[in-house]
Scaffold this active site. Structure first.
Site, mmCIF file in Angstrom:
data_model
loop_
_atom_site.group_PDB
_atom_site.id
_atom_site.type_symbol
_atom_site.label_atom_id
_atom_site.label_comp_id
_atom_site.label_asym_id
_atom_site.label_seq_id
_atom_site.Cartn_x
_atom_site.Cartn_y
_atom_site.Cartn_z
ATOM 1 C CE1 TYR A 142 99.722 98.482 65.079
ATOM 2 C CE2 TYR A 142 101.146 100.327 64.569
ATOM 3 C CZ TYR A 142 99.886 99.821 64.778
ATOM 4 O OH TYR A 142 98.806 100.645 64.683
ATOM 5 C CE LYS A 191 87.966 87.182 68.191
ATOM 6 N NZ LYS A 191 86.543 87.473 68.400
ATOM 7 C CG ASP A 223 84.481 90.107 69.710
ATOM 8 O OD1 ASP A 223 85.025 90.015 70.828
ATOM 9 O OD2 ASP A 223 83.941 89.143 69.127
ATOM 10 C CG ASP A 247 96.188 102.097 65.787
ATOM 11 O OD1 ASP A 247 96.353 103.295 66.068
ATOM 12 O OD2 ASP A 247 95.960 101.680 64.630
ATOM 13 C CG ASP A 251 91.792 106.297 66.070
ATOM 14 O OD1 ASP A 251 92.753 106.546 66.830
ATOM 15 O OD2 ASP A 251 91.819 106.510 64.832
HETATM 16 C C1 IPM Z 1 98.763 106.118 66.318
HETATM 17 C C2 IPM Z 1 98.902 106.069 64.826
HETATM 18 C C3 IPM Z 1 100.171 105.300 64.462
HETATM 19 C C4 IPM Z 1 99.981 103.890 64.965
HETATM 20 C C5 IPM Z 1 100.558 105.310 62.974
HETATM 21 C C6 IPM Z 1 100.670 106.704 62.446
HETATM 22 C C7 IPM Z 1 101.806 104.535 62.723
HETATM 23 O O1 IPM Z 1 97.761 105.543 64.240
HETATM 24 O O2 IPM Z 1 99.690 106.610 66.983
HETATM 25 O O3 IPM Z 1 97.732 105.681 66.821
HETATM 26 O O4 IPM Z 1 99.362 103.063 64.301
HETATM 27 O O5 IPM Z 1 100.482 103.598 66.068
HETATM 28 MG MG MG Z 2 96.171 105.263 65.625
#
Ligand code: IPM
Ligand code: MG
Length: 369
Positions: A142, A191, A223, A247, A251
């Protein structure tokens, strides 16, 4: 009684709606317990670009640096999608994380019993899921060296994943500390079969493990971790990982709970903490009173606990969310076909109503007094 200044950054899309819900919960909490929370709003993301030309205006940044904690709704949207990396709404959030010096992001994933039938996985797989992702937040790809060379068909772009020993050490210690306060099991995800930065990650985590002999440490390739989160998510207690992997995996973890709308987060460093639901700005849902406020409200609970040391208040908010879910309140993202739907506002009201009971200190009932 505590006195705190909280900066609210509503942002874009559903950000303002979920921020309002969290702000109401914080205000109720302050009233119930006699605290003084001063809530001040500032612009960030696309909203700030429209108003000031910058996704993170100086005024917003200085207010956040001076605050006791910061709450962020969400940033981004189609309106700003054509802007280059660095000038987009998301870069406001990334710059904010950097300027606040928050280097670790905690993302707890718990599957509520009332929502077992909402999870995309079978109930027997998700019944005991209760883990926390400890994501490095200030380094990695990042913030690594990036750029592009050449043009047209010969153009090449690059982003660099790099980690220093110090960056790994400080986040690893948080991972071990979180594990110590939980079930004492830590899985470090990397990884290391391919990446130099992951090999340093693994060596450093192994060394820090020496400071925490009571924590059982395992290493897992990312993975495999992505697969294990689906195959056997109940095996996890604390997952420690890099910015990018965290990140992605958070999710995936959120999906187990039934909806990304349910998951809160806390970003911590030496200065003010930054609290945000992990969902995005969901532009299609904005203004329709149908987004789930729970991720935002639970982020407020994390603020109470992590930044203000108000554990009893945080427990009260979390209990109120549990009770509203057990009572059957469902925003569309967590509703089964045919179930009665609550809007964001009625879900928030249900939680606030439950809070009136859940927050009440036991002595407040006056039994026998
Ligand atoms: C998160 C989001 C952010 C990230 C974006 C919006 C920059 O996806 O907080 O998970 O990638 O950290
Ligand atoms: Mg995110």
């Amino acid at each position: 009684m505590v006195k705190k200044t909280i900066v609210l950054l509503p942002g874009d899309g559903i950000g303002p709606e979920v921020t309002r819900a969290a702000a109401q919960v914080l205000t109720d909490c302050a009233r119930e317990f006699g605290h003084r929370f001063e809530l001040v709003e500032h612009a960030i993301g696309g909203d700030a670009i429209d108003r000031t030309g910058s996704p993170l205006p100086e005024k917003t940044l200085s207010a956040c640096l001076a605050a006791d904690a910061v709450f962020l709704g969400a940033v981004g949207g189609p309106k700003w999608d054509k802007l280059p990396v660095g000038r987009r709404p998301e870069s406001g959030l990334l710059a904010m994380r950097q300027r606040l010096g928050v280097f670790v992001n905690l993302r707890p994933v718990r599957v509520h019993t009332a929502l077992l039938d909402i999870s995309p996985l079978r109930p027997d797989r998700v019944r005991d899921v209760d883990f926390e992702i400890v994501r490095e937040l200030a380094g990695g790809i990042y913030f690594g060296k990036r750029g592009h060379e050449g043009a047209g068909d010969d153009e090449t772009s690059f982003d660099t994943e790099s980690y220093s020993v110090k960056e790994i050490e400080r986040v690893a210690r948080v991972g071990f500390e979180r594990a110590m306060a939980r079930r004492r099991r830590l899985v470090s995800i990397d990884k290391a079969n391919v990446l130099e930065s992951s090999q340093l990650w693994r060596r450093t985590v192994d060394r820090i493990a020496g400071e925490y002999p009571l924590v059982e440490l395992r290493h897992m390739y990312v993975d495999n971790a992505a697969m294990q989160i689906v195959l056997d998510p109940a095996q996890f207690d604390v997952l420690l990982t890099s910015n990018m992997f965290g990140d992605i995996l958070s999710d995936e973890g959120a999906a187990l709970a039934g909806s990304i709308g349910l998951i809160p987060s806390a970003s911590l460093g030496a200065g003010p903490g930054l609290y945000e639901p992990i969902h995005g700005s969901a532009p299609q849902l904005a203004g329709k009173d149908c987004a789930c406020p729970i991720g935002a409200i639970l982020s407020a609970a994390m603020m109470l606990r992590e930044s203000f040391g108000l554990a009893r208040e945080a427990d009260g908010v979390e209990r109120a969310v549990d009770r509203a879910l057990s009572a059957g309140y469902r925003t569309p993202d967590i509703a089964r076909l045919g179930a009665e739907i609550s809007g964001l506002k009625s879900m928030t009201e249900a939680i606030r109503h439950e809070m009136a009971h859940a927050l009440q200190p036991a002595e407040g009932y006056g039994w026998g007094v």
